[in-house]
Design an enzyme around this catalytic site. Sequence first.
Site, PDB file in Angstrom:
ATOM      1  N   ARG A 150      14.048 130.639  68.003  1.00  0.00           N
ATOM      2  CA  ARG A 150      14.767 130.992  66.890  1.00  0.00           C
ATOM      3  C   ARG A 150      16.218 130.520  66.934  1.00  0.00           C
ATOM      4  NH1 ARG A 150      16.093 137.380  65.988  1.00  0.00           N
ATOM      5  NH2 ARG A 150      18.217 136.501  66.771  1.00  0.00           N
ATOM      6  N   HIS A 183      14.718 145.765  61.380  1.00  0.00           N
ATOM      7  CA  HIS A 183      15.941 145.246  61.724  1.00  0.00           C
ATOM      8  C   HIS A 183      16.548 144.174  60.802  1.00  0.00           C
ATOM      9  CE1 HIS A 183      13.849 142.516  64.098  1.00  0.00           C
ATOM     10  NE2 HIS A 183      14.858 141.735  63.822  1.00  0.00           N
ATOM     11  N   HIS A 202      13.432 142.682  58.684  1.00  0.00           N
ATOM     12  CA  HIS A 202      12.263 142.005  58.951  1.00  0.00           C
ATOM     13  C   HIS A 202      11.481 142.871  59.998  1.00  0.00           C
ATOM     14  CE1 HIS A 202      15.014 139.809  61.435  1.00  0.00           C
ATOM     15  NE2 HIS A 202      14.048 139.497  62.187  1.00  0.00           N
ATOM     16  N   ASP A 212      19.074 141.055  62.000  1.00  0.00           N
ATOM     17  CA  ASP A 212      19.425 140.495  63.273  1.00  0.00           C
ATOM     18  C   ASP A 212      20.818 140.861  63.780  1.00  0.00           C
ATOM     19  OD1 ASP A 212      16.834 139.438  63.854  1.00  0.00           O
ATOM     20  OD2 ASP A 212      17.291 137.599  62.941  1.00  0.00           O
TER      21      ASP A 212
HETATM   22  C1  SIN Z   1      12.669 138.291  65.113  1.00  0.00           C
HETATM   23  O1  SIN Z   1      13.314 137.260  65.046  1.00  0.00           O
HETATM   24  O2  SIN Z   1      13.215 139.524  64.792  1.00  0.00           O
HETATM   25  C2  SIN Z   1      11.264 137.886  65.398  1.00  0.00           C
HETATM   26  C3  SIN Z   1      10.359 137.824  64.434  1.00  0.00           C
HETATM   27  C4  SIN Z   1       9.197 137.359  64.585  1.00  0.00           C
HETATM   28  O3  SIN Z   1       8.667 137.143  65.782  1.00  0.00           O
HETATM   29  O4  SIN Z   1       8.254 137.278  63.748  1.00  0.00           O
END
Ligand code: SIN
Length: 275
Positions: free
Chosen positions: A266, A101, A251, A103
């Site tokens: 995050r 995805h 990612h 974000d």
């Molecule tokens: C995310 O922000 O999608 C999670 C990424 C991760 O946990 O490495």
Amino acid sequence: MSFETITVKPLTARIGAEISGIDLSQPMGNREFQEVHDALMEHQVIFFRDQPLSVDQHKDFGRRFGDLHIHPGSPPPDGHPEILIVHADKDSKRVAGERWHSDVSCDTEPPMGSILHLWTVPDAGGDTLFSSMYAAWDGLSDRMRAYLDGLTATHSGEQVYRGRYNSEQYDDAGRVYPQAVHPVVRTHPVTGQKALYVNRTFTTRINELPSEESSAVLDFLYNHCEKPDYQVRFKWRPDSIAFWDNRCVQHLAIWDYYPQVRSGYRVTIKGDRPF
Ligand code: SIN
């Protein structure tokens, strides 16, 4: 590109670089900020090691790049609405980011970037994969690029978030999750490069195509975007930080470490409407 205040070590020819020679707990000077920003623009995702940031230092670092985004579903820690908790342990039923995805691409103005700080990581595993959507666009044939140019896609939060965060303290009945229409190929507002902008998590259809054709084209594009040729794989250590540009990167977080703990916060930076 040459750098004076930081050291930038590319990790692949297409995407990803490790940055050293900077302490992110301290306010950045203008030159340092410009170089970190330049490194992000050039490499699309940048990584830092040994940065034990407090939550306020983490938010301050993010704020240098723009206003902070508030997630439409995930309950934040007390007093920090701009923080997204990333946590997995033996009781987890799912983890954040298990499918490819960009974000919150369901927002009308999706986040420009995300900065993830993990302080607890499993003994092995728990890597994150990042894929360059510039490289994915460049890797298509001229015929396919001409076909996709001008198409739009719907991105929906409903099928991703509904019920996901429900608990005894929290119920999302009555909450409306975002939905937006974006171009299938977007132009990066800083670099001017084109990037594919559809993803498995949020995109539900290509609006100008009949449903079956839309599904077939999206399946092709998802598989294409996820090719290892366009990726960098990051191995976390405690107090590592990854900072990715959602406008040109997708990612995926790999959950191969159950029942071990992986934990962090995050910060997400607001972005503009894709064009
Ligand atoms: C995310 O922000 O999608 C999670 C990424 C991760 O946990 O490495």
